[in-house]
Scaffold this active site. Structure first.
Site, mmCIF file in Angstrom:
data_model
loop_
_atom_site.group_PDB
_atom_site.id
_atom_site.type_symbol
_atom_site.label_atom_id
_atom_site.label_comp_id
_atom_site.label_asym_id
_atom_site.label_seq_id
_atom_site.Cartn_x
_atom_site.Cartn_y
_atom_site.Cartn_z
ATOM 1 N N LYS A 244 12.650 18.109 -13.794
ATOM 2 C CA LYS A 244 12.783 19.346 -14.522
ATOM 3 C C LYS A 244 11.558 20.055 -15.106
ATOM 4 O O LYS A 244 10.892 19.145 -15.914
ATOM 5 C CB LYS A 244 14.071 19.478 -15.457
ATOM 6 C CG LYS A 244 13.846 20.764 -16.444
ATOM 7 C CD LYS A 244 14.750 21.899 -15.811
ATOM 8 C CE LYS A 244 14.785 23.153 -16.633
ATOM 9 N NZ LYS A 244 15.171 24.355 -15.935
ATOM 10 N N ASN B 12 20.323 32.072 -12.025
ATOM 11 C CA ASN B 12 20.213 31.358 -13.388
ATOM 12 C C ASN B 12 19.182 31.906 -14.289
ATOM 13 O O ASN B 12 18.254 32.464 -13.856
ATOM 14 C CB ASN B 12 20.029 29.815 -13.175
ATOM 15 C CG ASN B 12 18.586 29.411 -12.940
ATOM 16 O OD1 ASN B 12 17.769 29.320 -13.961
ATOM 17 N ND2 ASN B 12 18.103 29.329 -11.549
ATOM 18 N N GLY C 73 15.708 29.552 -18.652
ATOM 19 C CA GLY C 73 14.641 29.584 -19.691
ATOM 20 C C GLY C 73 13.862 28.428 -19.995
ATOM 21 O O GLY C 73 13.377 28.078 -21.040
ATOM 22 N N CYS D 148 5.758 30.933 -14.193
ATOM 23 C CA CYS D 148 5.942 31.680 -15.411
ATOM 24 C C CYS D 148 5.101 32.718 -15.856
ATOM 25 O O CYS D 148 3.877 32.730 -15.472
ATOM 26 C CB CYS D 148 5.512 30.168 -16.288
ATOM 27 S SG CYS D 148 6.064 28.764 -16.127
ATOM 28 N N LYS E 16 3.539 25.126 -7.039
ATOM 29 C CA LYS E 16 4.945 25.900 -6.610
ATOM 30 C C LYS E 16 4.817 27.394 -6.498
ATOM 31 O O LYS E 16 4.673 27.995 -7.641
ATOM 32 C CB LYS E 16 6.001 25.354 -7.443
ATOM 33 C CG LYS E 16 7.394 25.593 -6.939
ATOM 34 C CD LYS E 16 8.259 24.896 -7.526
ATOM 35 C CE LYS E 16 9.755 25.460 -7.110
ATOM 36 N NZ LYS E 16 10.825 24.668 -7.764
ATOM 37 N N GLY F 221 14.936 25.889 -0.624
ATOM 38 C CA GLY F 221 15.406 27.190 -0.645
ATOM 39 C C GLY F 221 16.749 27.064 0.121
ATOM 40 O O GLY F 221 16.688 27.337 1.386
HETATM 41 C C1 LIG Z 1 19.684 25.789 -12.378
HETATM 42 C C2 LIG Z 1 18.352 26.034 -11.898
HETATM 43 C C3 LIG Z 1 17.039 25.558 -12.585
HETATM 44 C C4 LIG Z 1 15.894 25.409 -12.048
HETATM 45 N N1 LIG Z 1 14.664 25.106 -12.782
HETATM 46 C C5 LIG Z 1 13.384 25.090 -12.190
HETATM 47 C C6 LIG Z 1 12.496 24.454 -12.953
HETATM 48 O O1 LIG Z 1 12.494 23.944 -14.142
HETATM 49 N N2 LIG Z 1 11.302 24.512 -12.316
HETATM 50 C C7 LIG Z 1 11.073 24.697 -11.177
HETATM 51 O O2 LIG Z 1 9.949 24.797 -10.728
HETATM 52 N N3 LIG Z 1 11.940 25.469 -10.429
HETATM 53 C C8 LIG Z 1 13.372 25.249 -10.756
HETATM 54 N N4 LIG Z 1 14.269 25.645 -10.165
HETATM 55 C C9 LIG Z 1 14.101 26.259 -8.667
HETATM 56 C C10 LIG Z 1 14.293 25.208 -7.715
HETATM 57 O O3 LIG Z 1 13.463 24.078 -8.111
HETATM 58 C C11 LIG Z 1 14.192 25.685 -6.319
HETATM 59 O O4 LIG Z 1 12.780 26.075 -6.130
HETATM 60 C C12 LIG Z 1 14.984 26.706 -5.983
HETATM 61 O O5 LIG Z 1 16.311 26.922 -6.763
HETATM 62 C C13 LIG Z 1 15.352 26.940 -4.635
HETATM 63 O O6 LIG Z 1 16.100 25.616 -4.032
HETATM 64 P P1 LIG Z 1 17.648 25.635 -3.803
HETATM 65 O O7 LIG Z 1 17.969 26.984 -3.148
HETATM 66 O O8 LIG Z 1 17.841 24.580 -3.016
HETATM 67 O O9 LIG Z 1 18.187 25.498 -5.131
HETATM 68 C C14 LIG Z 1 15.609 25.987 -10.736
HETATM 69 C C15 LIG Z 1 16.758 26.106 -9.898
HETATM 70 C C16 LIG Z 1 18.030 26.351 -10.438
HETATM 71 C C17 LIG Z 1 19.177 26.755 -9.566
#
Ligand SMILES: Cc1cc2nc3c(=O)[nH]c(=O)nc-3n(C[C@H](O)[C@H](O)[C@H](O)COP(=O)(O)O)c2cc1C
Ligand SMILES: Cc1cc2nc3c(=O)[nH]c(=O)nc-3n(C[C@H](O)[C@H](O)[C@H](O)COP(=O)(O)OP(=O)(O)OC[C@H]3O[C@@H](n4cnc5c(N)ncnc54)[C@H](O)[C@@H]3O)c2cc1C
Ligand code: FES
Lengths: 304, 323
Positions: free
Chosen positions: B45, B69, B72, B129, B166, B245
């Protein structure tokens, strides 16, 4: 986020339980309707094996091609670890939206994808102590196995079950079978006494000389039960219900503002550090806000 | 059996399936469901310098084939992370990709310096951010700010540790941002972060999320993510990409490899199925075999290749692959 033990309100809760949750596919063994509710009995020996009262199960909904990605959580009761038959679990479904609607429409023989048992159970005192258990709506469900456990310890137990109306009551009969002494309340007087669960609670505590209160139900009810317990200078252990995306502690969606043993309040995960909390530690009035004195709130640009 | 090995720059991985930042915490919870060392790596995270409470609840809303989501970036801060989470994760033997986030360039630099003497396999820089110094403009949406953060982190980080930027899909031309971070010295690119979205609650007639807007993830965003990987691979063909994604199956993962990703992250799928990353890895292995790929490396960027290049890679199997 896994946090440092020193950051946690209750240090003992940071370590994952020795017998953790499992994921398994279980067949529905029985479907029974109670008023507005549907009780499912599911063959799930893995979930049943490690179960403790207060824990819940997260169920995938909508079938293999579902567009509903998130699991739905349900409090467990009626758990039979099984001897010659495979272990079974029970949970009760109140239809709320599409996910619970899908579950309530499932038939005997259907297969459910389950993850459990999840969460911190109700703490059980080492010795028998008089206890009052308070359930609101389907919140009575997790109190049933708790009552069994307390009675087995030799504790004197009373139960108050309430709901908005008669059809929303759950577990009244099972509770009566277990305990004998059950008080029923409804907001509209359609069953039991007219009023709320907190009305008969003070006299029940006093009559029994209760040393602890346990509760499960809507957030407002839990806050009110906590107040009554505080007025009687006894602890209240309550199981909350907060929207959860993962149920296993990885996403941080399910947080509540909780005051720690060190006096510092933090957002803590109700799925792994709860769902059972000491009511006096939860900052009920601040749920849904970001209190300025919360640990890390200054990092959000909130003035202290 | 296809050779699953891949690499993200200098980092060699036994297979191309990792977790996604924010969807696996620091691995401990998921270790109850599978052996973390079986994956290509665990992406932690996003961590910030100081402890962060995150936003008020509600923090999520389910949407068709996805979710929003607004967490934060709740987290304990870098000191606690380095004292507890990272040592635990490393202790399992899993490969650790550490995601960092900040509000200004100096904060990212300070994080990279704090990581310098710690056993980290890769740094993923979450630049989705708000930039405090530029009226909250998101770094990832501004090629200059994005490049500035990445070059500063690259200089501050241990030279043997790769730095991945990223990217956010919420930009007009993702190729422009990709080139900017590449010029700034990024060793690779992770993509995509969530898409900005919102939901309105019909009971309260207000935004469903405490943070009003939130990040959309899950299968609903997969076509957008795949398009971004495709375009970034075209823009910077030699840079390794970590694609993500909406990946739910091995077939989805293969599509990302074919579009140009060297490895993939599995995020939201974990909420549906805590063992999803392992299942997806097994399914990907079977898919590679079924398509006739001898290795993951052969599949990377394959959808971009000419007829001659395809025939050379797949040999006899090329006839079965439609042009
Ligand atoms: C609950 C949640 C928390 C996330 N927290 C972060 C984070 O702290 N840092 C980050 O770079 N991406 C964060 N993401 C984005 C994911 O790493 C990812 O890039 C995005 O969800 C797309 O992939 P997915 O569809 O497989 O979830 C978060 C996504 C979700 C759903
Ligand atoms: C620990 C715990 C124990 C629970 N025990 C029970 C029980 O024993 N019996 C029962 O009927 N219900 C119980 N619930 C509530 C139940 O999980 C929700 O009613 C259900 O998830 C709603 O799904 P839906 O698709 O019908 O509704 P929707 O409103 O369409 O759900 C959309 C999303 O919001 C989430 N959500 C919505 N309402 C709630 C809520 N009240 N709590 C948690 N998540 C919510 C859902 O999980 C889903 O991801 C419990 C919840 C928790 C957290
Ligand atoms: S529901 Fe994901 S951390 Fe609690």
């Amino acid at each position: 986020m896994t946090q440092a033990s020193s950051d946690q309100p209750m240090a003992s809760e940071t370590d994952l339980p020795a017998s953790g949750p499992v994921q398994e596919v279980g067949e529905i063994f029985d479907v029974t309707r109670f008023g507005d509710y549907t009780q499912l009995t599911v063959v799930a020996p893995g979930v049943a094996r490690a179960f403790q009262p207060g824990q819940f199960v997260a169920v995938a909904v909508g079938g293999s091609q579902t567009s509903m990605l998130l699991r739905r959580s349900f409090a467990l009761y009626g758990v039979k670890p099984g001897s010659e038959f495979a272990g079974t679990i029970q949970f009760v479904v109140a239809v709320h939206g599409p996910g619970t609607g899908w579950l309530a429409a499932q038939r005997i023989g259907a297969r459910l994808d389950l993850v459990g048992p999840l969460g911190v159970p109700f703490p059980i005192p080492r010795e028998a102590v008089p206890a009052v258990l308070v359930g609101g709506g389907y919140g009575t469900a997790p109190l049933l196995p708790l009552a069994e456990r307390l009675i087995a310890l030799g504790s004197e137990v009373e139960m108050i079950v309430g709901a908005s109306r008669a059809h929303r009551l759950f577990g009244e009969l099972q509770a009566k079978r277990l305990i004998g002494k059950v008080t029923v309340t409804t907001d509209d007087g359609s069953a039991g006494q007219l009023g709320q669960v907190t009305d008969p609670l003070p006299s029940a505590i006093e009559r029994l000389g209760a040393e602890i209160v346990y509760a499960c139900g809507p957030m407002g009810m839990l806050a009110a039960v906590g107040e009554v317990a505080r007025a009687h200078a006894i602890p209240a252990q309550v199981a909350v219900e907060e929207a959860m995306a993962c149920g296993i502690g990885v996403c941080m969606t399910c947080v509540l503002p909780v005051r720690g043993g060190d006096g510092v309040s933090r957002f803590v995960r109700s799925c792994v550090e709860g769902p059972v909390f000491e009511a006096g530690r939860v900052r009920w009035a601040d749920v849904g806000t970001l209190p300025a004195d919360l640990h890390g709130a200054d990092g959000m640009g909130v003035a202290r | 059996m296809a050779d699953l090995r891949t690499s993200l720059g200098r980092l060699r991985l036994p297979n191309p399936v990792l977790t996604a930042s924010g969807c696996a915490a620091a691995g401990k919870e998921l270790s109850q469901f599978f052996d973390l060392t079986e994956l290509g790596g665990i992406v932690t995270k996003s961590i910030m310098l100081r402890a962060r409470s995150g936003r008020p609840t509600p923090r999520m809303a389910e949407t068709p084939s996805g979710m929003l989501n607004s967490i934060g970036l709740q987290g304990p801060g870098i000191d606690s992370f380095l004292a507890h989470d990272l040592p635990w994760l490393r202790g399992t033997g899993a490969r650790a990709v550490v995601s960092i986030a900040g509000g200004h360039t100096d904060e990212y630099v300070a994080l990279a310096k704090r990581l310098y003497n710690h056993p980290v396999d890769l740094i993923e820089v979450n630049i989705s951010c708000p930039n405090v110094e530029n009226r909250g403009q998101v770094f990832a949406c501004d090629p200059i700010a994005a490049g500035r953060v990445i070059s500063a982190v690259r200089r501050a980080a241990h030279p043997n540790v790769g730095v991945f930027a990223k990217l956010s899909p919420d930009v007009t031309d993702i190729g422009v941002i990709a080139r900017a971070v590449t010029d700034a010295g990024a060793d690779g690119i992770s993509l995509i972060n969530t898409l900005l979205g919102m939901e309105i609650d019909l009971d309260t007639l207000r935004p469903a999320l405490g943070g009003v807007t939130g990040g959309l993830s899950g299968p609903a965003v997969r076509p957008v993510a795949l398009r971004c990987v495709w375009q970034v691979h075209q823009a910077v063909p030699h840079l390794p990409l970590l694609g993500m994604g909406g990946i739910m199956t091995g077939q989805d993962a293969l599509r990302f490899l074919l579009a140009g990703a060297s490895a993939v992250s599995v995020g939201t799928a974990v909420f549906h199925d805590p063992t999803a990353p392992i299942r997806i890895l097994r399914e990907l292995e079977a898919e590679l075999d079924a398509c006739g790929f001898a290795s993951v490396t052969d599949a990377i960027g394959f959808a971009h290749k000419s007829e001659e290049q395809r025939a050379a890679l797949l040999g006899g199997a090329s006839q079965s692959v439609p042009a």
